[in-house]
Design an enzyme around this catalytic site. Structure first.
Site, PDB file in Angstrom:
ATOM      1  N   ASP A 271      24.893  55.259   8.448  1.00  0.00           N
ATOM      2  CA  ASP A 271      25.989  55.842   9.045  1.00  0.00           C
ATOM      3  C   ASP A 271      27.061  54.853   8.388  1.00  0.00           C
ATOM      4  O   ASP A 271      26.889  53.826   8.096  1.00  0.00           O
ATOM      5  CB  ASP A 271      26.327  55.818  10.380  1.00  0.00           C
ATOM      6  CG  ASP A 271      27.544  56.501  10.749  1.00  0.00           C
ATOM      7  OD1 ASP A 271      28.114  57.478  10.137  1.00  0.00           O
ATOM      8  OD2 ASP A 271      28.197  56.122  11.552  1.00  0.00           O
ATOM      9  N   SER A 272      28.370  55.373   8.213  1.00  0.00           N
ATOM     10  CA  SER A 272      29.552  54.587   7.673  1.00  0.00           C
ATOM     11  C   SER A 272      30.090  53.544   8.677  1.00  0.00           C
ATOM     12  O   SER A 272      30.426  52.608   8.479  1.00  0.00           O
ATOM     13  CB  SER A 272      30.666  55.378   7.378  1.00  0.00           C
ATOM     14  OG  SER A 272      31.159  56.103   8.405  1.00  0.00           O
TER      15      SER A 272
ATOM     16  N   GLU B  38      36.205  53.881  17.473  1.00  0.00           N
ATOM     17  CA  GLU B  38      35.837  52.599  16.956  1.00  0.00           C
ATOM     18  C   GLU B  38      36.394  51.391  17.603  1.00  0.00           C
ATOM     19  O   GLU B  38      35.981  50.299  17.523  1.00  0.00           O
ATOM     20  CB  GLU B  38      36.254  52.790  15.311  1.00  0.00           C
ATOM     21  CG  GLU B  38      35.389  53.582  14.786  1.00  0.00           C
ATOM     22  CD  GLU B  38      33.967  52.983  13.944  1.00  0.00           C
ATOM     23  OE1 GLU B  38      33.894  51.674  13.906  1.00  0.00           O
ATOM     24  OE2 GLU B  38      32.892  53.629  13.532  1.00  0.00           O
TER      25      GLU B  38
ATOM     26  N   HIS C 238      30.347  60.410  15.572  1.00  0.00           N
ATOM     27  CA  HIS C 238      31.215  59.521  16.698  1.00  0.00           C
ATOM     28  C   HIS C 238      31.217  60.478  17.963  1.00  0.00           C
ATOM     29  O   HIS C 238      31.711  59.914  18.844  1.00  0.00           O
ATOM     30  CB  HIS C 238      32.304  59.150  16.077  1.00  0.00           C
ATOM     31  CG  HIS C 238      32.252  57.757  14.995  1.00  0.00           C
ATOM     32  ND1 HIS C 238      31.599  58.010  13.770  1.00  0.00           N
ATOM     33  CD2 HIS C 238      32.699  56.585  15.171  1.00  0.00           C
ATOM     34  CE1 HIS C 238      31.755  56.937  13.379  1.00  0.00           C
ATOM     35  NE2 HIS C 238      32.431  56.079  14.029  1.00  0.00           N
TER      36      HIS C 238
END
Length: 279
Positions: free
Chosen positions: A11-12, A159, A195
């Site tokens: 994943d990024s 995040e 997310h």
């Protein structure tokens, strides 16, 4: 390390951990390597070419660690890089390796969750602009009408661990209202970013009761289990030692703290420097 045949999960950033958590729960016997490209997250606002290059670099890194199978647990990477990698890279450079994404498994079953045949998709700008969900859902369910909504603030909020704060409520409601204003017959919404499960409690307080909320964690885990069942030649290559190693291109201590929130248990990672991390 290269002799350790593991399933790679990419994943990024952190979001893929929600998918990996479900995969590891459903298929705990296998070895896994999780890699988060946190140094270059988020991917959603990057160009097609940049996302492709970043994703390919990470996939090739996982191949080098001994992963014959890599799951792109990232909708943006699945939308903008998967097909190119599958069609133009694997057959010529890695014919014995496979890369799978998260969009097709979701598109294959979305028809089971809508009666009105009106579906909403909420994702990053990159995922929405790619129109990958429109194309994939149309392949399986041409009768379904799909409306999309980009949610550019959701990933940064998550995040930065601000998704639990009251200030996040505004942006959760804003994007849901904008989506439903496009089509008031929507009765199923796909959370097209790994997310977004962390926002589910807030989303459910705003969403009308008749609308199904479709996450990807269990869907992708079930799809992987079926893939391995149907491809014993791949399954036989993967070690069954119940081992997982976490890597990040970002700061390992920062990753460990945040990743534990997504994964639901303590995470200890190792840092790896990618060639293009400073780009």
């Amino acid at each position: 390390m290269n002799d350790n045949q593991s399933i790679g999960v990419f994943d990024s950033g952190y979001g893929g951990l929600t998918v990996f958590k479900s995969i590891a729960s459903k298929l705990p016997q296998y070895n896994y390597i999780y890699f988060g490209d946190n140094a270059r997250t988020p991917y959603g606002d990057h160009s097609f070419e940049t996302i492709y290059q970043y994703t390919l670099e990470c996939v090739e890194w996982l191949f080098a660690q001994g992963c014959p199978l890599v799951i792109l647990a990232c909708n943006t990477a699945s939308a903008k890089a998967l097909r190119n990698i599958q069609q133009n890279v694997l057959p010529f450079k890695y014919p014995d390796r496979r890369v799978l994404g998260v969009i097709r498994p979701t598109a294959e079953i979305v028809g089971d969750f809508t009666l009105s045949k009106h579906v909403g998709v909420m994702g990053t700008r990159g995922t929405v602009n790619s129109e990958s969900y429109l194309m994939e859902i149309n392949k399986f369910f041409p009768e379904i009408s799909v409306s999309q909504q980009s949610c550019p603030m959701w990933v940064p909020l998550i995040e930065n661990n601000e998704h639990i704060a009251a200030g996040a409520d505004y942006f959760v409601k804003k994007y849901i209202d904008e989506l439903l204003a496009k089509d008031n017959q929507i009765d199923c919404i796909v959370l097209a970013c790994t997310h977004y499960p962390l926002l589910v409690p807030k989303i459910k307080t705003i969403l009308p009761d008749h609308i199904n909320l479709l996450g990807q964690d269990d869907i992708v885990a079930d799809s992987l289990a079926l893939y391995l069942e149907n491809h014993p030649e791949m399954t036989d290559r993967i070690a069954r030692e119940n081992k997982t190693i976490f890597f990040t291109s970002g700061d390992a201590q920062v990753f460990d703290t945040q990743a534990s929130v997504f994964f639901g248990e303590r995470v200890v990672s190792r840092h790896v420097a990618l060639k293009a991390s400073a780009r």
